[in-house]
Write an enzyme that holds these catalytic residues in place. Structure first.
Site, PDB file in Angstrom:
ATOM      1  N   LYS A  22       0.837  -1.216   0.000  1.00 43.92           N
ATOM      2  CA  LYS A  22       0.000   0.000   0.000  1.00 43.92           C
ATOM      3  C   LYS A  22       0.869   1.262   0.000  1.00 43.92           C
ATOM      4  O   LYS A  22       0.718   2.122  -0.860  1.00 43.92           O
ATOM      5  CB  LYS A  22      -0.904   0.002   1.235  1.00 43.92           C
ATOM      6  N   ASN A  23       1.776   1.352   0.962  1.00 44.39           N
ATOM      7  CA  ASN A  23       2.514   2.608   1.111  1.00 44.39           C
ATOM      8  C   ASN A  23       3.452   2.877  -0.060  1.00 44.39           C
ATOM      9  O   ASN A  23       3.647   4.032  -0.445  1.00 44.39           O
ATOM     10  CB  ASN A  23       3.271   2.622   2.442  1.00 44.39           C
ATOM     11  N   ARG A  93      -4.196  10.716   4.127  1.00 40.50           N
ATOM     12  CA  ARG A  93      -3.101  11.630   4.493  1.00 40.50           C
ATOM     13  C   ARG A  93      -1.965  11.625   3.480  1.00 40.50           C
ATOM     14  O   ARG A  93      -1.306  12.619   3.229  1.00 40.50           O
ATOM     15  CB  ARG A  93      -2.540  11.189   5.838  1.00 40.50           C
ATOM     16  N   CYS A 117      -4.935  12.814  12.501  1.00 37.54           N
ATOM     17  CA  CYS A 117      -5.783  11.658  12.229  1.00 37.54           C
ATOM     18  C   CYS A 117      -5.841  10.852  13.507  1.00 37.54           C
ATOM     19  O   CYS A 117      -5.264  11.236  14.508  1.00 37.54           O
ATOM     20  CB  CYS A 117      -5.254  10.847  11.062  1.00 37.54           C
ATOM     21  N   ARG A 122       0.487  14.222  13.623  1.00 35.44           N
ATOM     22  CA  ARG A 122       1.119  14.107  12.310  1.00 35.44           C
ATOM     23  C   ARG A 122       1.413  15.458  11.639  1.00 35.44           C
ATOM     24  O   ARG A 122       0.783  15.818  10.630  1.00 35.44           O
ATOM     25  CB  ARG A 122       0.303  13.182  11.399  1.00 35.44           C
ATOM     26  N   PRO A 123       2.356  16.200  12.180  1.00 34.18           N
ATOM     27  CA  PRO A 123       2.718  17.479  11.563  1.00 34.18           C
ATOM     28  C   PRO A 123       3.404  17.293  10.213  1.00 34.18           C
ATOM     29  O   PRO A 123       3.773  16.172   9.856  1.00 34.18           O
ATOM     30  CB  PRO A 123       3.695  18.097  12.571  1.00 34.18           C
ATOM     31  N   LEU A 126       8.577  18.834   8.530  1.00 36.44           N
ATOM     32  CA  LEU A 126       9.773  18.334   7.836  1.00 36.44           C
ATOM     33  C   LEU A 126       9.587  18.331   6.317  1.00 36.44           C
ATOM     34  O   LEU A 126      10.525  18.585   5.566  1.00 36.44           O
ATOM     35  CB  LEU A 126      10.130  16.932   8.333  1.00 36.44           C
ATOM     36  N   ASP A 307       3.300   0.114  12.387  1.00 41.00           N
ATOM     37  CA  ASP A 307       2.107  -0.425  11.726  1.00 41.00           C
ATOM     38  C   ASP A 307       1.812  -1.880  12.099  1.00 41.00           C
ATOM     39  O   ASP A 307       0.773  -2.414  11.710  1.00 41.00           O
ATOM     40  CB  ASP A 307       2.239  -0.303  10.194  1.00 41.00           C
ATOM     41  N   ARG A 399      -9.150   0.056   3.799  1.00 38.81           N
ATOM     42  CA  ARG A 399      -8.144   1.020   3.318  1.00 38.81           C
ATOM     43  C   ARG A 399      -6.840   0.322   2.962  1.00 38.81           C
ATOM     44  O   ARG A 399      -6.110   0.774   2.086  1.00 38.81           O
ATOM     45  CB  ARG A 399      -7.849   2.063   4.402  1.00 38.81           C
TER      46      ARG A 399
HETATM   47  C1  UD1 Z   1       4.315   6.487   6.858  1.00 34.84           C
HETATM   48  C2  UD1 Z   1       3.346   5.369   6.535  1.00 34.84           C
HETATM   49  C3  UD1 Z   1       2.661   4.877   7.791  1.00 34.84           C
HETATM   50  C4  UD1 Z   1       3.700   4.491   8.836  1.00 34.84           C
HETATM   51  C5  UD1 Z   1       4.686   5.625   9.067  1.00 34.84           C
HETATM   52  C6  UD1 Z   1       5.819   5.247  10.006  1.00 34.84           C
HETATM   53  C7  UD1 Z   1       2.650   5.922   4.285  1.00 34.84           C
HETATM   54  C8  UD1 Z   1       1.552   6.358   3.375  1.00 34.84           C
HETATM   55  N1  UD1 Z   1       2.357   5.873   5.587  1.00 34.84           N
HETATM   56  O1  UD1 Z   1       3.540   7.570   7.383  1.00 34.84           O
HETATM   57  O2  UD1 Z   1       1.858   3.748   7.460  1.00 34.84           O
HETATM   58  O3  UD1 Z   1       3.044   4.201  10.058  1.00 34.84           O
HETATM   59  O4  UD1 Z   1       5.274   6.028   7.810  1.00 34.84           O
HETATM   60  O5  UD1 Z   1       6.487   4.127   9.533  1.00 34.84           O
HETATM   61  O6  UD1 Z   1       3.724   5.590   3.830  1.00 34.84           O
HETATM   62  N2  UD1 Z   1       6.738  13.866  11.681  1.00 34.84           N
HETATM   63  C9  UD1 Z   1       6.982  15.165  12.039  1.00 34.84           C
HETATM   64  N3  UD1 Z   1       7.037  16.103  11.043  1.00 34.84           N
HETATM   65  C10 UD1 Z   1       6.846  15.807   9.733  1.00 34.84           C
HETATM   66  C11 UD1 Z   1       6.592  14.466   9.379  1.00 34.84           C
HETATM   67  C12 UD1 Z   1       6.540  13.509  10.366  1.00 34.84           C
HETATM   68  O7  UD1 Z   1       7.156  15.474  13.215  1.00 34.84           O
HETATM   69  O8  UD1 Z   1       6.906  16.709   8.892  1.00 34.84           O
HETATM   70  C13 UD1 Z   1       6.642  12.822  12.732  1.00 34.84           C
HETATM   71  C14 UD1 Z   1       5.273  12.159  12.810  1.00 34.84           C
HETATM   72  O9  UD1 Z   1       4.385  12.916  13.598  1.00 34.84           O
HETATM   73  C15 UD1 Z   1       5.590  10.833  13.435  1.00 34.84           C
HETATM   74  C16 UD1 Z   1       6.966  10.521  12.839  1.00 34.84           C
HETATM   75  O10 UD1 Z   1       7.497  11.750  12.373  1.00 34.84           O
HETATM   76  O11 UD1 Z   1       5.715  10.948  14.806  1.00 34.84           O
HETATM   77  C17 UD1 Z   1       6.942   9.518  11.712  1.00 34.84           C
HETATM   78  O12 UD1 Z   1       6.100   9.968  10.683  1.00 34.84           O
HETATM   79  P1  UD1 Z   1       6.398   9.632   9.156  1.00 34.84           P
HETATM   80  O13 UD1 Z   1       7.554   8.708   9.078  1.00 34.84           O
HETATM   81  O14 UD1 Z   1       6.444  10.905   8.417  1.00 34.84           O
HETATM   82  O15 UD1 Z   1       5.087   8.838   8.768  1.00 34.84           O
HETATM   83  P2  UD1 Z   1       4.194   9.025   7.479  1.00 34.84           P
HETATM   84  O16 UD1 Z   1       5.047   9.275   6.298  1.00 34.84           O
HETATM   85  O17 UD1 Z   1       3.079   9.977   7.780  1.00 34.84           O
END
Ligand code: UD1
Length: 418
Positions: A22-23, A93, A117, A122-123, A126, A307, A399
């Site tokens: 999926k991802n 998202r 969510c 989920r900010p 970055l 996950d 999903r």
């Molecule tokens: C992706 C996966 C999700 C998985 C996650 C962690 C997809 C579509 N989704 O989500 O299934 O659970 O990786 O392996 O691929 N963070 C910040 N600032 C940012 C971005 C992230 O602080 O700009 C934080 C998030 O709040 C969280 C952590 O970083 O605590 C990890 O998030 P991230 O690795 O970005 O996850 P996703 O890409 O949203």
């Protein structure tokens, strides 16, 4: 038909083919926008998240057609046309991954803010830091992120404070069409990052180092499609089947898996006294003996995946002794504990720590899925429980899992939709 009903207590045995990830599919669909030619994607899972992403990119003017049940033909748009609207973005998202490719190919992007969510805040700081580092101007207005760049993005050195999967992907995609070289430091190393890099390189991008802490991208002026690309197998779907086999004392062989991607989970299952036997693109999971309590900490890859945390919590709920789970990635990932308690589990949650006291058995009850993986965990629990479990909000499960009930039935489960 938003309810899944399970009559628990059946051992799962047999073999099952794992779907495409999926991802990885979501990221690759966004990356297809970067190309000027047609693309044929194989091993794409027909799940609702993928369908929403298809709806968003076709809203931009792309053409996407299923050629077979898991092969998608994509003709990317020639000009930017429209925006990623809130009613779709709120369902998915990962639509924030469109920012990088839209910006790089068309010089502007307009995507609704995905917001928080169920699993956490989920900010996107970055993502924004990275795209701004490449020269984009960003603004937030009335719930939308507007990005634009006069001319081309410029390669830069970008350090991520946390190895975010989404931020790494967004920056990597944007950098492919930037002028000069980009370095992403402290990059995420998930297999889906490597898959995305391989896909980009198959279109003519120059991405090196994906899967390590530093990704180096030499920008090119355009990317051509034209090829076929097969998405990697879904390690979370595979992991969910592994846990159902372990939880029911079963014996299940997974086909179409990459065993090394499963190692963070396989190692933990072995620690819990489950046999995990690697083959050539297969994994056999056999749970004969008594299971042992284990401790888990979720971490970025190659640590234990967040996950898979909820499904493990369900499994550990009937393992004698005390198991401890520390969730380091998403702060709200323990909501499933309250649902598992309805089935008789004994779980105490304190901040990011959950303490699970194994009970002799679970009993069926009515529960609700609060997110995708919580839903998967409730399926694991329902398969273990005595009697009937009814899970509502099954749309969450759709999903990320293709025909889950049908495939679990083929392994001997008694599970259906209502
Ligand atoms: C992706 C996966 C999700 C998985 C996650 C962690 C997809 C579509 N989704 O989500 O299934 O659970 O990786 O392996 O691929 N963070 C910040 N600032 C940012 C971005 C992230 O602080 O700009 C934080 C998030 O709040 C969280 C952590 O970083 O605590 C990890 O998030 P991230 O690795 O970005 O996850 P996703 O890409 O949203």
């Amino acid at each position: 038909m938003d309810k899944i009903v399970i009559e628990g207590g059946k051992k799962l045995c047999g073999s099952i083919k794992i779907s495409g990830a999926k991802n990885a599919s979501l990221a690759v669909l966004c990356a297809s926008i970067l190309s000027s030619g047609e693309i044929l994607l194989e091993n794409v899972p027909d799940i609702s998240d993928v369908r929403v992403m298809i709806e968003i990119i076709t809203g931009f003017g792309a053409v996407a057609e299923w050629e077979t049940p898991d092969t998608l033909r994509i003709v990317p748009p020639k000009t930017v046309n429209g925006k990623a609207p809130f009613h779709l973005v709120k369902k998915l998202r990962a639509s924030n991954l469109l920012l990088g490719p839209m910006l790089a190919r068309f010089g502007c992007a307009e995507v609704a803010m995905p917001g928080g969510c169920n699993i956490g805040v989920r900010p996107m700081d970055l993502h924004f830091k990275g795209l701004a580092g490449l020269g984009a101007g960003l603004s937030l207005e009335r719930g939308y992120v507007y990005c634009s760049v006069p001319g081309r993005l410029k390669g830069a050195r970008i350090y991520l404070d946390f190895p975010s999967v989404g931020a790494t992907e967004n920056i990597m995609m944007a950098a492919c069409l930037s002028e000069g070289q980009t370095l992403i430091e402290n990059a995420a190393k998930e297999p889906e990052i490597v898959d995305l890099a391989n896909f980009l390189n198959s279109m003519g991008a120059k991405v090196r180092g994906a899967g390590t802490d530093i990704i180096k991208i030499d920008g090119v002026s355009s990317l051509e499609g034209g090829g076929r690309y097969a998405i990697i197998p879904d390690r979370i779907e595979a992991g969910t089947f592994m846990v159902t086999a372990a939880a029911t004392g079963g014996d299940v062989t997974l086909e179409n898996v990459i065993p090394i991607h499963m190692e963070p989970l396989s190692a933990k299952l072995r620690e819990a006294n489950v046999d995990v036997i690697e083959g050539e693109g297969t994994l056999r999971v056999r749970a004969g003996g008594n299971l042992r309590a284990i401790d888990i900490k979720t971490m970025p890859y190659p640590g234990f995946p967040t996950d898979m945390q909820s499904q493990l919590m369900a499994l550990l709920s009937t393992v004698p002794g005390t198991s401890v789970i520390v969730e380091n990635i998403f702060e709200n990932r323990f909501m499933v504990a309250d649902e598992l308690k309805r089935l008789g589990a004994k779980i105490k949650v304190e901040g990011r720590v959950a303490v699970i006291e194994g009970v002799p058995s679970l009993h069926g009850a009515q529960v609700k899925a609060t997110d995708l993986r919580a839903g998967a965990a409730l399926i694991v629990a329902g398969l273990m429980a005595n009697g009937k479990t009814e899970i509502c909000n099954a749309a969450f499960i759709d999903r990320g899992y293709h025909k889950l009930e049908e495939r679990l039935r083929s392994l001997g489960a008694s599970i259906w939709r209502k």
